[in-house]
Scaffold this active site. Structure first.
Site, short mmCIF file in Angstrom:
data_model
loop_
_atom_site.label_atom_id
_atom_site.label_comp_id
_atom_site.label_asym_id
_atom_site.label_seq_id
_atom_site.Cartn_x
_atom_site.Cartn_y
_atom_site.Cartn_z
N CYS A 237 0.86 -1.19 0.00
CA CYS A 237 0.00 0.00 0.00
C CYS A 237 0.89 1.23 0.00
O CYS A 237 0.79 2.11 0.86
CB CYS A 237 -0.94 -0.01 1.19
SG CYS A 237 -1.80 -1.60 1.45
N ALA A 238 1.80 1.30 -0.98
CA ALA A 238 2.98 2.15 -0.90
C ALA A 238 2.76 3.62 -1.25
O ALA A 238 3.52 4.46 -0.78
CB ALA A 238 4.07 1.58 -1.82
N ALA A 239 1.78 3.95 -2.08
CA ALA A 239 1.62 5.35 -2.50
C ALA A 239 1.24 6.22 -1.29
O ALA A 239 0.59 5.73 -0.36
CB ALA A 239 0.55 5.44 -3.58
N PRO A 240 1.68 7.48 -1.29
CA PRO A 240 2.37 8.21 -2.36
C PRO A 240 3.88 7.99 -2.42
O PRO A 240 4.54 8.56 -3.28
CB PRO A 240 2.06 9.67 -2.03
CG PRO A 240 1.92 9.69 -0.55
CD PRO A 240 1.29 8.37 -0.18
N GLY A 241 4.44 7.23 -1.49
CA GLY A 241 5.82 6.82 -1.66
C GLY A 241 6.83 7.32 -0.66
O GLY A 241 8.03 7.07 -0.82
N GLY A 242 6.39 8.00 0.39
CA GLY A 242 7.34 8.49 1.38
C GLY A 242 8.13 7.39 2.05
O GLY A 242 9.36 7.50 2.22
N ASP A 300 1.87 -0.08 5.79
CA ASP A 300 1.12 1.07 6.28
C ASP A 300 -0.30 0.86 5.76
O ASP A 300 -0.63 1.27 4.65
CB ASP A 300 1.74 2.37 5.76
CG ASP A 300 1.09 3.61 6.36
OD1 ASP A 300 0.10 3.46 7.09
OD2 ASP A 300 1.56 4.72 6.07
N CYS A 353 -2.30 5.14 10.44
CA CYS A 353 -2.45 6.52 10.93
C CYS A 353 -3.81 6.67 11.60
O CYS A 353 -4.55 7.60 11.34
CB CYS A 353 -2.27 7.53 9.80
SG CYS A 353 -3.36 7.29 8.38
#
Length: 419
Positions: A237-242, A300, A353
């Protein structure tokens, strides 16, 4: 929702703010969704509308209570939204009374709600004259959080709510060995903080890919995973990539998995600007598997995002308890998928979060019955944020923490080992 008429002069700021609020209140539509769909394109109008809508949402409960003695009967939802915008202008944005009242009266006429213009004029003039007296004895922190959330946060509720009224600053994560732009405050965890409203694209080093935007709390899960050069790590669930950027900057061999094609493209764009390499896969993380077991997984997980209410106050009024239940089921499936991806003794860093126990501690407790072992975070690992370490060894923040630095988002993270 009523369509605009040509009765009064156009006011893109208040029309857009009104659409945003009606979307939240009537349709449980997130603020950003309405903003993206809007035909209002001027950046100043959009920024002003966002500020007005967000301020109204931050104070919505207490302003609703303040209005109650002034209303003989419950007005239609769009009219209440307009009245709340007026109160927000009067009491929280410093708008002169004649402008605060006049703009709302014009808004109602413009949106086909002219029969309520007289009501708005009378009510808002009273708020302008008697607002302090009307607000006396109210408990804003309690009123500005929906009851189900306040109850769910239990003893933490009031300290969490303290973070609601301050607009979130801009936090940056720097690439290794790159100097921070001037004017930023270096936080104890290494993030660089600028005041709210700072335009990231105007900071020196943006075009060169020296940094990316990432709340201080959001930067911690990847730091706590402690990636090493050459490790094979999957970022789900990687986006937006931070977090992908943090892993790649540490030298890890990263596979970033994102289901949504649009968000996956944004991930690609961010990595290109940062000049960082990762293998990007557009796939459902529940079903996708790597070609061979990996050393670590950073998850995440999609969640209720209640920890982000400083930036997204609409989340308080859009989410419902049933959303948390549904999301928790998906989180379990993703944790199980991560188990399949890892080599024996491989590590999962699970993060959300969210401030909700159902999405944090309870998901970890459930996972410990399904082939996982908890690896608690040590005091040394959380020396930059000692209050974020729980007795179980979890990482847990909330928006009322770090007020001396300007606050942070609410995050939960736990480290698990595959057994």
């Amino acid at each position: 929702m009523s369509k605009p008429t040509r009765t009064d002069p156009a006011d893109p700021t208040r029309d857009l703010a009104f659409d945003i609020l009606c979307g939240v209140v009537e349709h449980r539509r997130m603020l950003e969704t309405t903003l993206e769909r809007s035909s209002v394109r001027d950046p100043r109008d959009r920024a002003s509308a966002h500020r007005l809508a967000a301020t109204t949402l931050r104070h919505m409960g207490s302003m609703t209570e303040l209005l109650q003695p002034l209303l003989r009967r419950e007005p239609p939802a769009p009219v209440r939204c307009a009245l709340l915008m007026g109160v927000a202008q009067l009491r929280h944005l410093g708008t002169p009374p004649h402008a605060a009242v006049g703009t709302i009266v014009s808004l109602l006429r413009r949106r086909g709600l002219a029969p309520f213009a007289g009501l708005a004029n009378a009510v808002l003039r009273r708020v302008a004259r008697e607002g302090d007296a009307l607000a006396e004895g109210l408990d804003p922190e309690r009123l500005d959080v929906p009851p189900w959330l306040w109850t769910s946060w239990r003893g933490r509720a009031r300290s969490i709510a303290e973070g609601l009224y301050r607009e979130a600053p801009l936090d940056l994560t720097m690439k290794p060995d790159v100097a921070a732009p001037e004017g930023g405050e270096i936080l104890p965890n290494g993030s660089v903080r600028f005041t709210a409203g700072t335009r990231v694209v105007e900071l020196p080093g943006f075009e060169e890919g020296h940094f990316w935007v990432q709340d201080a709390a959001a930067s911690m899960p990847a730091r706590l995973l402690a990636p090493q050069a050459g490790q094979r790590i999957v970022d789900l669930c990687a986006a937006p990539g931070g977090k992908t950027a943090q892993l790649a900057a540490a030298g890890a061999d990263v596979i970033s998995v994102e289901r949504d094609a649009g968000r996956a493209e944004r991930l690609h764009e961010n990595l290109r600007r940062l000049k960082l390499d990762a293998t990007c896969v557009t796939a459902d993380a529940e079903k996708w598997r790597p070609d061979s077991p990996v050393d670590a997984v950073l998850l995440d997980a999609p969640c209720s995002a209640t920890g982000t209410f400083r930036r997204h106050p609409d989340v308080l009024w859009v989410k419902r308890p049933r959303d948390v239940t549904s999301l928790a089921e998906g989180q379990d499936k993703l944790i199980d998928a991560a188990h399949d991806m890892l080599r024996p003794d491989g590590v999962l860093l699970y993060a959300v979060c969210s401030l909700q126990d159902e999405e944090g501690p309870q998901r970890v407790e459930a996972a410990l019955t399904r082939g996982w072992e908890l690896l608690p975070f040590s005091p040394e690992e959380l020396s930059a944020m000692p209050k974020a370490r729980t007795k179980e060894g979890y990482f847990r923040t909330h928006p009322g923490m770090w007020q001396e630095f300007g606050g942070m988002d609410g995050f939960f993270a736990a480290r698990l080992r595959k057994v």
